[in-house]
Design an enzyme around this catalytic site. Sequence first.
Site, PDB file in Angstrom:
ATOM      1  N   ASP A  54       4.459  -3.593  -0.780  1.00  0.00           N
ATOM      2  CA  ASP A  54       4.547  -3.375   0.653  1.00  0.00           C
ATOM      3  C   ASP A  54       5.928  -3.881   1.084  1.00  0.00           C
ATOM      4  OD1 ASP A  54       3.721  -3.017   3.404  1.00  0.00           O
ATOM      5  OD2 ASP A  54       3.520  -5.198   3.483  1.00  0.00           O
ATOM      6  N   ASP A  91       0.557  -8.406   1.681  1.00  0.00           N
ATOM      7  CA  ASP A  91       0.183  -9.648   2.364  1.00  0.00           C
ATOM      8  C   ASP A  91      -0.612  -9.453   3.641  1.00  0.00           C
ATOM      9  OD1 ASP A  91       2.362  -8.599   3.859  1.00  0.00           O
ATOM     10  OD2 ASP A  91       2.697 -10.587   4.728  1.00  0.00           O
ATOM     11  N   ASP A 136      -2.972  -4.107   4.143  1.00  0.00           N
ATOM     12  CA  ASP A 136      -2.734  -3.935   2.712  1.00  0.00           C
ATOM     13  C   ASP A 136      -4.025  -3.994   1.898  1.00  0.00           C
ATOM     14  OD1 ASP A 136       0.022  -3.711   2.998  1.00  0.00           O
ATOM     15  OD2 ASP A 136       0.312  -5.876   2.919  1.00  0.00           O
TER      16      ASP A 136
END
Length: 638
Positions: A332, A526, A530
């Site tokens: 990410d 995080d 996600d």
Amino acid sequence: MKLSNIQRFWISFVLSIPMLIQMLAMPFHWMFAGYNWWALITTTIIMAISAIPYWKSAWAAFKMHNANMNTLVAIGTAVAYFYSIFAMFTGREVYFESAAFVIIFVLLGDAMEEKMHNNASNALSKLLSLQAKDAEVKRGDDFVKLPLEQVQVGDLIRVKPGEKVPVDGQVVSGTTNIDESMVTGESLPVAKKSGDSVVGATINGSGMIVIKATKVGKDTMLAQIVEMVRVAQTSHAPIQNLTDQISHIFVPAVLIIAILTFVIWYVFLGATAVQAMLFAVSVVVIACPCALGLATPTALMVGTSRSAKMGILIKNGEVLQEVSKLDAVIFDKTGTITIGKPVVTDVVGDQTKILSLAASLEANSEHPLASAILQKAKEENLPLQAVEDFKAIEGQGITASIGGQAVSVGSSKLFAKEAISTELADKASKLQAQAKTIIFVGLGGQALGVIAIQDKPKENAQKAIAALKKRGPKTIMLTGDNPQVAQAIANEVGIDEVVAGLLPNEKAEHIQHLVHSGQKVAFVGDGINDAPALSSADVGIAMGAGSDIAIESGGIVLMQNDLMGVVRAIDMSKKTFNRIKLNLFWALIYNTIGIPIAAGLFIKFGLQLSPEFAGLAMAFSSVSVVTSSLLLNKAKIS
């Protein structure tokens, strides 16, 4: 009272000392008076204390039409013991020492494994003992010292300089530096101020702070760390299936070899029944695959413990194995590759009006970019306006009503093409080329202006990506951000491939496509958004500073907000599974070499193994495997 393997080993060893002296004295033709009776009594005690558990296990396996490593131990010791009783009363030579020492040497390997388990359990217990025993909790106008068990979520707690933080919480007043090394492995104290989170059992520095308890008891990070490590150490890795399959074939094969050894020596080579029996018993004893059974769990135990000390929590053995063979590591962007604390760098248009409208809407949002806009509005002393009909549109932005007018804050997707002027679009494009995220602010369906926000890469992101490339996996970034911004960040840190403009479900779909194509994929993230991607990957790696749901979805949790943790997890995994393969090699090589010697194939060359020395050789293989696993504590990790 149930005795441990360690206790049984020492009791059996002490009882066997006279037999050991007799074995050493035999070449000098010296013997204890009444040795046979002493040997019968002590061996019987050893059998009762130490051998019966193996016999029970073998009998349980037999009733299930199965055989295991305890089958070989049980058969070998039972034959030597009961034959020696028969021989004693018929004037023949006895072999009590063979039965006794085989059990002692098997116990030696089991005792070492138990010692490792105990050390691991003690380490976890010691970690839990680091918690404070009490806390100064606000009751009325005063702070009162209460036992930790009475602290509840929401309580205000005062933590003085040098004291342990009692529970997980959030700083509400005061500033300090906190030593978090026992949780994250980070050696330097971490600065804390109002709004920052703190972890229970960490050490407060020089400042006095007041925290609000957010997690207590088994919900604290420390308790969860202990539970994760405990589960990982007792988990079953897929490679263990190979060990089980080998054992299921190996044990019956050894029994057949032992029977053939007896028949060949007795029927075809003219040996006495006793000599043939000793050859057969030696085959059974040396072939006991105890080392094979220790190869995987001991390495997993050391590997997961070592990882935990580095701030890498691995939830189970299967995850540890999967990390060792990754084809791609997917990241990410916000909060993972980047710092996760974006700041407003530019405002295009009427700054006061645009920031005021945007901050009023973003006050109701949990998006990372919202905090940047709110912080900028606070710095400019801009008041927030009353908002009605607030609505969040996933992957696009938010809408609401202020003073009866429709207000929109979000990406270009939120606006029709004609709602953004060419001039504003051009300015936004130039800002995007500078790796800045663009937020359009609109009123009445028309874009008024642009807010540019930038989130810089983490300090060691480039180093971590370079280290990953050296280890083989391809690096990919999946993000909901604009393609230009995402590509600029990727170029800066060296990521191979970028897929931008994705919604959370689209990230998960992209990962599933890679998994279904046969690639082993890890996803590092995080945030709450996600969680689907973390769950879709073969290995989900959650940053410890992220959301609870992300941590729950990850198979690995990095307690430090450090991408080098991904590299260390891969290194630790590869070293652990290389160690398992080495352990399996040594376990099998002992058997491959030992069985022919025990069967007497090399007797013409002076190579022969009595049952007790076959037991010693078998024990040495177990000791070698345990020692090999312990060497993982010394392995060099990035």
